[in-house]
Design a protein around this motif. Structure first.
Motif, PDB file in Angstrom:
ATOM      1  N   LEU A   1      -3.214 -26.457   4.464  1.00  0.00           N
ATOM      2  CA  LEU A   1      -3.132 -25.157   4.506  1.00  0.00           C
ATOM      3  C   LEU A   1      -1.562 -24.638   4.872  1.00  0.00           C
ATOM      4  O   LEU A   1      -1.206 -25.261   5.746  1.00  0.00           O
ATOM      5  N   LYS A   2      -1.067 -23.705   4.333  1.00  0.00           N
ATOM      6  CA  LYS A   2       0.279 -23.278   4.657  1.00  0.00           C
ATOM      7  C   LYS A   2       0.440 -22.344   5.551  1.00  0.00           C
ATOM      8  O   LYS A   2      -0.528 -21.237   5.638  1.00  0.00           O
ATOM      9  N   ARG A   3       1.051 -22.618   6.571  1.00  0.00           N
ATOM     10  CA  ARG A   3       0.893 -21.525   7.683  1.00  0.00           C
ATOM     11  C   ARG A   3       1.952 -20.383   7.683  1.00  0.00           C
ATOM     12  O   ARG A   3       3.252 -20.693   7.463  1.00  0.00           O
ATOM     13  N   THR A   4       1.558 -19.219   7.848  1.00  0.00           N
ATOM     14  CA  THR A   4       2.323 -18.108   7.933  1.00  0.00           C
ATOM     15  C   THR A   4       2.548 -17.538   9.187  1.00  0.00           C
ATOM     16  O   THR A   4       1.433 -17.356   9.980  1.00  0.00           O
ATOM     17  N   SER A   5       3.324 -17.093   9.654  1.00  0.00           N
ATOM     18  CA  SER A   5       3.984 -16.656  10.848  1.00  0.00           C
ATOM     19  C   SER A   5       3.625 -15.252  10.940  1.00  0.00           C
ATOM     20  O   SER A   5       3.550 -14.641   9.668  1.00  0.00           O
ATOM     21  N   SER A   6       3.447 -14.766  12.187  1.00  0.00           N
ATOM     22  CA  SER A   6       3.100 -13.296  12.310  1.00  0.00           C
ATOM     23  C   SER A   6       4.148 -12.492  11.909  1.00  0.00           C
ATOM     24  O   SER A   6       4.204 -11.244  11.459  1.00  0.00           O
ATOM     25  N   ARG A   7       5.243 -13.106  12.097  1.00  0.00           N
ATOM     26  CA  ARG A   7       6.557 -12.198  11.869  1.00  0.00           C
ATOM     27  C   ARG A   7       6.872 -11.903  10.390  1.00  0.00           C
ATOM     28  O   ARG A   7       7.094 -10.827   9.942  1.00  0.00           O
ATOM     29  N   SER A   8       6.451 -12.817   9.429  1.00  0.00           N
ATOM     30  CA  SER A   8       6.615 -12.545   8.025  1.00  0.00           C
ATOM     31  C   SER A   8       5.334 -11.496   7.601  1.00  0.00           C
ATOM     32  O   SER A   8       5.630 -10.735   6.708  1.00  0.00           O
ATOM     33  N   THR A   9       4.114 -11.767   8.213  1.00  0.00           N
ATOM     34  CA  THR A   9       3.321 -10.646   7.675  1.00  0.00           C
ATOM     35  C   THR A   9       3.568  -9.164   8.107  1.00  0.00           C
ATOM     36  O   THR A   9       3.447  -8.358   7.093  1.00  0.00           O
ATOM     37  N   THR A  10       4.215  -9.101   9.491  1.00  0.00           N
ATOM     38  CA  THR A  10       4.547  -7.720   9.965  1.00  0.00           C
ATOM     39  C   THR A  10       5.727  -7.307   8.917  1.00  0.00           C
ATOM     40  O   THR A  10       5.827  -6.173   8.663  1.00  0.00           O
ATOM     41  N   THR A  11       6.758  -8.292   8.668  1.00  0.00           N
ATOM     42  CA  THR A  11       7.867  -7.718   7.653  1.00  0.00           C
ATOM     43  C   THR A  11       7.303  -7.086   6.290  1.00  0.00           C
ATOM     44  O   THR A  11       7.922  -6.416   5.656  1.00  0.00           O
ATOM     45  N   LYS A  12       6.349  -7.876   5.784  1.00  0.00           N
ATOM     46  CA  LYS A  12       5.807  -7.609   4.359  1.00  0.00           C
ATOM     47  C   LYS A  12       4.787  -6.218   4.533  1.00  0.00           C
ATOM     48  O   LYS A  12       5.243  -5.159   3.760  1.00  0.00           O
ATOM     49  N   ALA A  13       4.287  -5.998   5.748  1.00  0.00           N
ATOM     50  CA  ALA A  13       3.434  -4.813   5.834  1.00  0.00           C
ATOM     51  C   ALA A  13       4.540  -3.412   5.937  1.00  0.00           C
ATOM     52  O   ALA A  13       4.560  -2.387   5.571  1.00  0.00           O
ATOM     53  N   LEU A  14       5.657  -3.742   6.645  1.00  0.00           N
ATOM     54  CA  LEU A  14       6.826  -2.820   7.052  1.00  0.00           C
ATOM     55  C   LEU A  14       7.430  -2.418   5.418  1.00  0.00           C
ATOM     56  O   LEU A  14       7.697  -1.316   5.127  1.00  0.00           O
ATOM     57  N   ASN A  15       7.317  -3.553   4.478  1.00  0.00           N
ATOM     58  CA  ASN A  15       8.385  -3.225   3.313  1.00  0.00           C
ATOM     59  C   ASN A  15       7.413  -2.648   2.488  1.00  0.00           C
ATOM     60  O   ASN A  15       7.813  -1.755   1.491  1.00  0.00           O
ATOM     61  N   THR A  16       5.945  -2.938   2.652  1.00  0.00           N
ATOM     62  CA  THR A  16       5.072  -1.994   1.907  1.00  0.00           C
ATOM     63  C   THR A  16       5.004  -0.363   2.248  1.00  0.00           C
ATOM     64  O   THR A  16       4.835   0.385   1.418  1.00  0.00           O
ATOM     65  N   ILE A  17       5.146  -0.334   3.479  1.00  0.00           N
ATOM     66  CA  ILE A  17       5.053   1.167   4.059  1.00  0.00           C
ATOM     67  C   ILE A  17       6.275   1.541   3.722  1.00  0.00           C
ATOM     68  O   ILE A  17       6.479   2.870   3.227  1.00  0.00           O
ATOM     69  N   SER A  19       8.132   1.313   0.938  1.00  0.00           N
ATOM     70  CA  SER A  19       7.909   1.288  -0.535  1.00  0.00           C
ATOM     71  C   SER A  19       7.165   2.695  -0.779  1.00  0.00           C
ATOM     72  O   SER A  19       7.456   3.414  -1.480  1.00  0.00           O
ATOM     73  N   ILE A  20       6.299   2.727   0.025  1.00  0.00           N
ATOM     74  CA  ILE A  20       5.329   3.933  -0.226  1.00  0.00           C
ATOM     75  C   ILE A  20       5.922   5.174   0.190  1.00  0.00           C
ATOM     76  O   ILE A  20       5.778   6.266  -0.429  1.00  0.00           O
ATOM     77  N   ASP A  21       6.627   5.047   1.335  1.00  0.00           N
ATOM     78  CA  ASP A  21       7.341   6.230   1.860  1.00  0.00           C
ATOM     79  C   ASP A  21       8.510   6.629   0.790  1.00  0.00           C
ATOM     80  O   ASP A  21       8.711   7.851   0.630  1.00  0.00           O
ATOM     81  N   THR A  22       9.104   5.715   0.284  1.00  0.00           N
ATOM     82  CA  THR A  22      10.323   5.783  -0.742  1.00  0.00           C
ATOM     83  C   THR A  22       9.456   6.317  -1.982  1.00  0.00           C
ATOM     84  O   THR A  22      10.116   7.547  -2.584  1.00  0.00           O
ATOM     85  N   GLN A  23       8.434   6.125  -2.345  1.00  0.00           N
ATOM     86  CA  GLN A  23       7.952   6.562  -3.769  1.00  0.00           C
ATOM     87  C   GLN A  23       7.310   8.125  -3.349  1.00  0.00           C
ATOM     88  O   GLN A  23       7.661   9.091  -4.249  1.00  0.00           O
ATOM     89  N   ARG A  24       6.847   8.499  -2.233  1.00  0.00           N
ATOM     90  CA  ARG A  24       6.231   9.910  -1.715  1.00  0.00           C
ATOM     91  C   ARG A  24       7.787  10.618  -1.798  1.00  0.00           C
ATOM     92  O   ARG A  24       7.568  11.827  -2.178  1.00  0.00           O
ATOM     93  N   ALA A  25       8.731  10.048  -1.164  1.00  0.00           N
ATOM     94  CA  ALA A  25       9.918  10.935  -1.108  1.00  0.00           C
ATOM     95  C   ALA A  25      10.503  11.192  -2.379  1.00  0.00           C
ATOM     96  O   ALA A  25      10.936  12.494  -2.739  1.00  0.00           O
ATOM     97  N   ASN A  26      10.355  10.335  -3.397  1.00  0.00           N
ATOM     98  CA  ASN A  26      10.821  10.435  -4.684  1.00  0.00           C
ATOM     99  C   ASN A  26      10.252  11.670  -5.367  1.00  0.00           C
ATOM    100  O   ASN A  26      10.320  12.646  -6.110  1.00  0.00           O
ATOM    101  N   LEU A  27       8.590  11.657  -5.307  1.00  0.00           N
ATOM    102  CA  LEU A  27       7.691  12.596  -5.871  1.00  0.00           C
ATOM    103  C   LEU A  27       7.887  13.926  -5.098  1.00  0.00           C
ATOM    104  O   LEU A  27       7.851  14.953  -5.739  1.00  0.00           O
ATOM    105  N   LEU A  28       8.180  14.018  -3.758  1.00  0.00           N
ATOM    106  CA  LEU A  28       8.331  15.182  -3.307  1.00  0.00           C
ATOM    107  C   LEU A  28       9.561  15.904  -3.700  1.00  0.00           C
ATOM    108  O   LEU A  28       9.748  17.079  -3.957  1.00  0.00           O
ATOM    109  N   LYS A  29      10.775  14.986  -3.810  1.00  0.00           N
ATOM    110  CA  LYS A  29      12.096  15.643  -4.618  1.00  0.00           C
ATOM    111  C   LYS A  29      11.828  16.200  -5.986  1.00  0.00           C
ATOM    112  O   LYS A  29      12.525  17.189  -6.347  1.00  0.00           O
TER     113      LYS A  29
END
Length: 337
Positions: A1-17, A19-29
């Motif tokens: 099994l490939k081991r994933t660090s907690s730092r990489s998981t947190t980074t992906k979650a932040l990137n997802t958030i 991207s969502i904020d960027t999409q809503r900002a574009n829709l709001l504009k």
């Protein structure tokens, strides 16, 4: 099994958030905060549904966006949200005859903008209904002092038929508004809430008693909105008939020698004028109790088609009514025929 660090998981979650904020900002504009409300609400609406939108939220950009999502849209528009549509201005429409209309369709044929002259210019937009088939609407003519027929595009009839509860409520409030003037902002809110409560009660009353959920009886019908508000006003202005019990005082010693005035028989009291009893008070089935009136002579009763005399009186209506083994006018008077 490939081991994933907690730092990489947190980074992906932040990137997802982000991207969502960027999409809503574009829709709001693009659509504004009001248009973003509609986009959030339609997420739970089945695709292909017909949606009617008020001009506070609507725009031609929003119509195109909802067309891509698969919804049928009909809405009123504001002049600054038509993407520079070459429709005549409101001043130019004021010079036209009542019933005049203009229409423009986008190049991709996904949106139509219609301007119609009623008392003022009305702008509407849609992606599934347009001019044809034309309909006739009844409108009041001030000069002729009668209702006349006006030719209107189909989009006008469609929006009037299925317009939302907010527009319907505004229309009903505008029929018979509560007149008030106040600089206090909270006073306006209180009176507005009272108006909404009265109209909701009137709608429920019509739906239960008449089996009619429409608003066509606001100005016509057996029990109009004006009469409903008048009955409420009469009921609120009626003074409650509260029976005040006399307070008795017990003296420690009994006066044997009473004055001549106390030994005299009580004088006959003249009967007062009959109080006007509203139908709301008469048939509300609440706190109507027979009250025995101790008088030298019987008082004439007030029920229709009866000339008898009685000692009994309604404690709430202040009306004398027969109540014995042969006659029961008390029940007949408080029962709606």
């Amino acid at each position: 099994l490939k081991r994933t660090s907690s730092r990489s998981t947190t980074t992906k979650a932040l990137n997802t958030i982000n991207s969502i904020d960027t999409q809503r900002a574009n829709l709001l504009k693009e659509f504004g905060s009001s248009g973003l409300v509609i986009l959030d609400l339609v997420k739970d609406v089945p695709v292909g549904s017909a949606i009617f939108i008020d001009n506070y939220f609507a725009s031609t950009k929003l119509i195109k966006k909802l067309t891509q999502l698969g919804y049928r849209i009909t809405c009123t528009l504001r002049s600054n949200r038509t993407e520079k549509c070459p429709i005549s201005t409101e001043q130019e429409f004021s010079k036209k005859q009542r019933g005049y209309y203009e229409s423009f369709i986008t190049k991709d044929k996904t949106c139509i903008v219609v301007g119609w002259k009623d008392s003022k210019r009305v702008l509407l937009g849609s992606n599934h209904v347009g001019i044809e088939p034309k309909t006739k609407l009844k409108r009041w003519d001030k000069e002729k002092r009668c209702r006349v027929d006006l030719v209107a595009p189909q989009i006008i009839n469609n929006y009037n038929k299925f317009m939302g509860g907010v527009d319907s409520m505004d229309m009903l409030i505008a029929f018979h508004p509560i007149p008030f003037k106040s600089k206090r902002w909270y006073s306006r809110i209180i009176w507005r809430i009272l108006d909404v409560m009265i109209i909701n009660s009137w709608i429920i009353r019509n739906s239960r008693l008449c089996g009619d959920d429409s608003y066509s009886s606001a100005s016509h019908g057996k029990f109009r909105l004006f009469h409903f508000k008048s009955e409420i006003a009469k009921f609120l202005l009626t003074k409650p008939n509260l029976q005040i019990l006399p307070t008795t005082t017990v003296s420690s010693s009994i006066d044997v020698y009473q004055s001549d005035e106390e030994n005299e028989p009580p004088t006959k009291k003249l009967r007062g004028a009959r109080s006007s009893v509203t139908d709301v008070t008469r048939y509300d089935n609440s706190n109507h109790w027979p009250l025995f009136i101790s008088a030298l002579n019987n008082t004439q009763r007030k029920n229709d088609n009866c000339s008898g005399k009685t000692y009994w009186q309604c404690s709430k209506c202040n009306v004398h009514l027969c109540l014995n083994s042969s006659k029961n006018c008390f029940d007949e008077y408080h029962t709606r025929k």
